[in-house]
Design an enzyme around this catalytic site. Structure first.
Site, PDB file in Angstrom:
ATOM      1  N   GLY A  76       0.894  -1.008   0.281  1.00  0.00           N
ATOM      2  CA  GLY A  76      -0.249  -0.051   0.140  1.00  0.00           C
ATOM      3  C   GLY A  76       0.966   1.310   0.541  1.00  0.00           C
ATOM      4  N   ALA A 117      11.849   0.943  -5.596  1.00  0.00           N
ATOM      5  CA  ALA A 117      12.534   2.040  -5.292  1.00  0.00           C
ATOM      6  C   ALA A 117      12.432   1.854  -3.992  1.00  0.00           C
ATOM      7  CB  ALA A 117      12.150   3.453  -6.085  1.00  0.00           C
ATOM      8  N   TYR A 147       9.137  -2.862   4.257  1.00  0.00           N
ATOM      9  CA  TYR A 147       8.526  -3.474   2.347  1.00  0.00           C
ATOM     10  C   TYR A 147       9.671  -3.114   1.748  1.00  0.00           C
ATOM     11  CZ  TYR A 147       6.654  -1.924  -1.798  1.00  0.00           C
ATOM     12  OH  TYR A 147       5.599  -2.193  -3.156  1.00  0.00           O
ATOM     13  N   LYS A 198      -8.528  13.823  -2.181  1.00  0.00           N
ATOM     14  CA  LYS A 198      -8.645  15.038  -0.463  1.00  0.00           C
ATOM     15  C   LYS A 198      -9.158  16.324  -1.172  1.00  0.00           C
ATOM     16  CE  LYS A 198      -5.599  13.304   2.684  1.00  0.00           C
ATOM     17  NZ  LYS A 198      -4.119  13.708   2.842  1.00  0.00           N
ATOM     18  N   ARG A 220       9.360  13.333  -5.083  1.00  0.00           N
ATOM     19  CA  ARG A 220       8.961  11.798  -5.516  1.00  0.00           C
ATOM     20  C   ARG A 220       8.555  11.945  -7.026  1.00  0.00           C
ATOM     21  NH1 ARG A 220      10.164  10.899  -1.510  1.00  0.00           N
ATOM     22  NH2 ARG A 220       8.906   9.318   0.202  1.00  0.00           N
ATOM     23  N   ARG A 283      13.273  11.044  -3.660  1.00  0.00           N
ATOM     24  CA  ARG A 283      13.765  10.230  -4.498  1.00  0.00           C
ATOM     25  C   ARG A 283      13.594  10.590  -6.223  1.00  0.00           C
ATOM     26  NH1 ARG A 283      10.490   5.340  -2.209  1.00  0.00           N
ATOM     27  NH2 ARG A 283      11.456   4.764  -0.940  1.00  0.00           N
TER      28      ARG A 283
HETATM   29  P1  NAD Z   1      -2.129  -3.631  -5.982  1.00  0.00           P
HETATM   30  O1  NAD Z   1      -1.993  -4.088  -3.498  1.00  0.00           O
HETATM   31  O2  NAD Z   1      -3.424  -3.134  -6.248  1.00  0.00           O
HETATM   32  O3  NAD Z   1      -1.908  -5.378  -6.319  1.00  0.00           O
HETATM   33  C1  NAD Z   1      -1.148  -6.257  -5.099  1.00  0.00           C
HETATM   34  C2  NAD Z   1      -2.475  -7.483  -5.553  1.00  0.00           C
HETATM   35  O4  NAD Z   1      -1.931  -8.387  -4.616  1.00  0.00           O
HETATM   36  C3  NAD Z   1      -3.775  -7.300  -4.606  1.00  0.00           C
HETATM   37  O5  NAD Z   1      -4.487  -6.943  -5.409  1.00  0.00           O
HETATM   38  C4  NAD Z   1      -3.607  -8.312  -3.640  1.00  0.00           C
HETATM   39  O6  NAD Z   1      -5.116  -8.779  -3.520  1.00  0.00           O
HETATM   40  C5  NAD Z   1      -2.836  -9.212  -3.976  1.00  0.00           C
HETATM   41  N1  NAD Z   1      -2.537 -10.223  -3.143  1.00  0.00           N
HETATM   42  C6  NAD Z   1      -1.613 -10.028  -1.765  1.00  0.00           C
HETATM   43  N2  NAD Z   1      -1.667 -11.014  -1.049  1.00  0.00           N
HETATM   44  C7  NAD Z   1      -2.345 -12.056  -1.696  1.00  0.00           C
HETATM   45  C8  NAD Z   1      -1.934 -13.611  -1.864  1.00  0.00           C
HETATM   46  N3  NAD Z   1      -1.708 -13.834  -0.540  1.00  0.00           N
HETATM   47  N4  NAD Z   1      -1.963 -13.963  -2.662  1.00  0.00           N
HETATM   48  C9  NAD Z   1      -2.741 -13.201  -3.429  1.00  0.00           C
HETATM   49  N5  NAD Z   1      -2.912 -12.597  -4.336  1.00  0.00           N
HETATM   50  C10 NAD Z   1      -2.635 -11.626  -2.970  1.00  0.00           C
HETATM   51  O7  NAD Z   1      -1.158  -3.011  -6.213  1.00  0.00           O
HETATM   52  P2  NAD Z   1       0.069  -2.854  -6.759  1.00  0.00           P
HETATM   53  O8  NAD Z   1      -0.056  -1.046  -7.254  1.00  0.00           O
HETATM   54  O9  NAD Z   1      -0.651  -3.158  -8.311  1.00  0.00           O
HETATM   55  O10 NAD Z   1       1.675  -2.494  -7.185  1.00  0.00           O
HETATM   56  C11 NAD Z   1       1.489  -4.231  -8.280  1.00  0.00           C
HETATM   57  C12 NAD Z   1       4.019  -5.210  -7.747  1.00  0.00           C
HETATM   58  O11 NAD Z   1       3.929  -3.714  -7.851  1.00  0.00           O
HETATM   59  C13 NAD Z   1       3.159  -5.278  -6.302  1.00  0.00           C
HETATM   60  O12 NAD Z   1       4.258  -6.262  -6.291  1.00  0.00           O
HETATM   61  C14 NAD Z   1       4.203  -4.300  -5.920  1.00  0.00           C
HETATM   62  O13 NAD Z   1       5.471  -4.218  -4.397  1.00  0.00           O
HETATM   63  C15 NAD Z   1       5.144  -3.483  -6.944  1.00  0.00           C
HETATM   64  N6  NAD Z   1       4.872  -2.153  -6.118  1.00  0.00           N
HETATM   65  C16 NAD Z   1       3.894  -0.840  -7.224  1.00  0.00           C
HETATM   66  C17 NAD Z   1       4.257   0.171  -7.002  1.00  0.00           C
HETATM   67  C18 NAD Z   1       2.509   1.351  -6.789  1.00  0.00           C
HETATM   68  O14 NAD Z   1       3.453   2.915  -7.187  1.00  0.00           O
HETATM   69  N7  NAD Z   1       2.309   0.880  -7.270  1.00  0.00           N
HETATM   70  C19 NAD Z   1       5.913   1.180  -6.286  1.00  0.00           C
HETATM   71  C20 NAD Z   1       6.803   0.171  -6.274  1.00  0.00           C
HETATM   72  C21 NAD Z   1       6.541  -1.490  -6.421  1.00  0.00           C
END
Ligand code: NAD
Length: 317
Positions: A76, A117, A147, A198, A220, A283
């Site tokens: 999140g 990042a 994380y 917001k 950022r 960053r």
């Molecule tokens: P998101 O939270 O919208 O999507 C992640 C999905 O993983 C969710 O739908 C969640 O239900 C699913 N998930 C979590 N636990 C699970 C489990 N135990 N079994 C099955 N599914 C599960 O996040 P996002 O923004 O779409 O991010 C996608 C990826 O990119 C992630 O790995 C995140 O860490 C990485 N990431 C995202 C950002 C960003 O800015 N959005 C930045 C850095 C890294």
């Protein structure tokens, strides 16, 4: 036609990715523990499964699969990741080990892991005008608590799976991806969605202020979802197996981000500064290696991407 598994297909980036891969003629299997929240999935098959729990059905799913795009994660914005270190590390280690192992056992050839990042050391991000982070600067390691450490550990695990089991690996470090169909309320939303919400809520409620966490000077870069999907597909099509940044390299402060959202609606609201988690001070993404590898870097400017995001969030409200 390739047979592809996308994990996290019910989430923000995974859902957009499924739509794009499907539109290019692939057979796409989406996996998540929940359905996409805002729109039906375009996946050929969508499987509801908690990847933390190992099962034979899970491993069988990987038979005959050409590519795995591993996006599932417990994650999140700052509000969530600063308070849930234990759950995030436990859940994401389990998710990533089970996904890598299923791919290894089924002899899947290509695998893409989505890192962050947040793996970059805190000591390089103490100034608002911090210099752009290049991939090699991840070490000596001192990533974000919880994380960031888990993401760096899994990057390392992916590299060893590449070296020792021959999986053709891609590792992508996202820098703040934003856009429509992303979480915009409930505690897991990130700064662009939170600020859009917001402002839209203040306009609706006729309030003359919004709250900002900290002093708003934390800085950022923000990458629009269409650029993120394009970058992911170019990286998968490349031959580079090490970590690559995927982000914009135009830094803005949270204050400026809030002002841009207000410009979209034509309102001017007071910024009330309140205590809240802020993450690192500054960053930026160094995109030299990305450009060298795929001949491209994200190009959609923040004004354009934010307008599309705001319009979508305003509709939700
Ligand atoms: P998101 O939270 O919208 O999507 C992640 C999905 O993983 C969710 O739908 C969640 O239900 C699913 N998930 C979590 N636990 C699970 C489990 N135990 N079994 C099955 N599914 C599960 O996040 P996002 O923004 O779409 O991010 C996608 C990826 O990119 C992630 O790995 C995140 O860490 C990485 N990431 C995202 C950002 C960003 O800015 N959005 C930045 C850095 C890294």
């Amino acid at each position: 036609m390739k047979k592809i598994i996308v994990t996290g297909a019910g989430g923000f980036i995974g859902h957009h990715l499924v739509s794009s891969l499907k539109s290019k003629g692939n057979f796409v299997i989406g996996v998540d523990q929940k359905w996409p929240e805002f729109e039906d999935t375009k996946a050929n098959r969508f499987i509801i499964h908690d990847i933390r729990v190992p099962s034979q059905e899970w491993e069988d799913l990987f038979q005959g699969i050409d590519e795995v795009w591993a996006l599932a994660a417990d994650m999140g914005g700052m509000g969530f990741i600063s308070k849930n270190h234990a759950a995030i590390m436990r859940d994401n280690v389990l998710i990533n080990i089970h996904t890598l192992e299923a791919a290894r056992k089924a002899k899947v050839k290509k695998y893409l892991y989505t890192s962050s990042a947040c793996i970059y050391p805190d000591y390089l991000q103490t100034q608002e005008d911090a210099s752009p982070l290049a991939e090699a600067q991840a070490y000596p390691a001192n990533p974000a608590e919880g994380y960031g450490w888990e993401k760096l550990y899994t990057e390392m695990m992916c590299q060893h799976y590449h070296e020792e089991y021959g999986i053709d690996m891609r590792i992508v470090r996202f820098h703040n991806i934003y856009g429509p169909l992303g979480t915009w309320q409930g505690g897991r939303e990130k700064a662009p969605a939170a600020l859009c919400r917001k402002v839209a809520q203040a306009v609706k409620d006729k309030k003359d202020y919004i709250e900002i966490w900290g002093d708003g000077l934390q800085a950022r870069t923000f990458c629009y979802i269409d650029d993120c999907i394009k970058g992911l597909e170019l990286i998968m099509a490349s031959t580079y197996t090490g970590p690559l940044n995927l982000g914009r390299d135009e830094v803005i402060t949270i204050n400026r981000l809030a002002e841009l959202v207000m410009d979209i609606t034509g309102v001017s609201l007071k910024k009330v500064y309140v205590a809240g988690p802020q993450g690192v001070r500054g960053r930026n993404s160094n995109n030299a290696l990305l450009k060298e590898t795929i001949g491209w870097s994200p190009e959609i400017d923040i004004e354009t991407g934010l307008k599309l995001t705001y319009q979508w969030i305003e509709k939700q409200i």
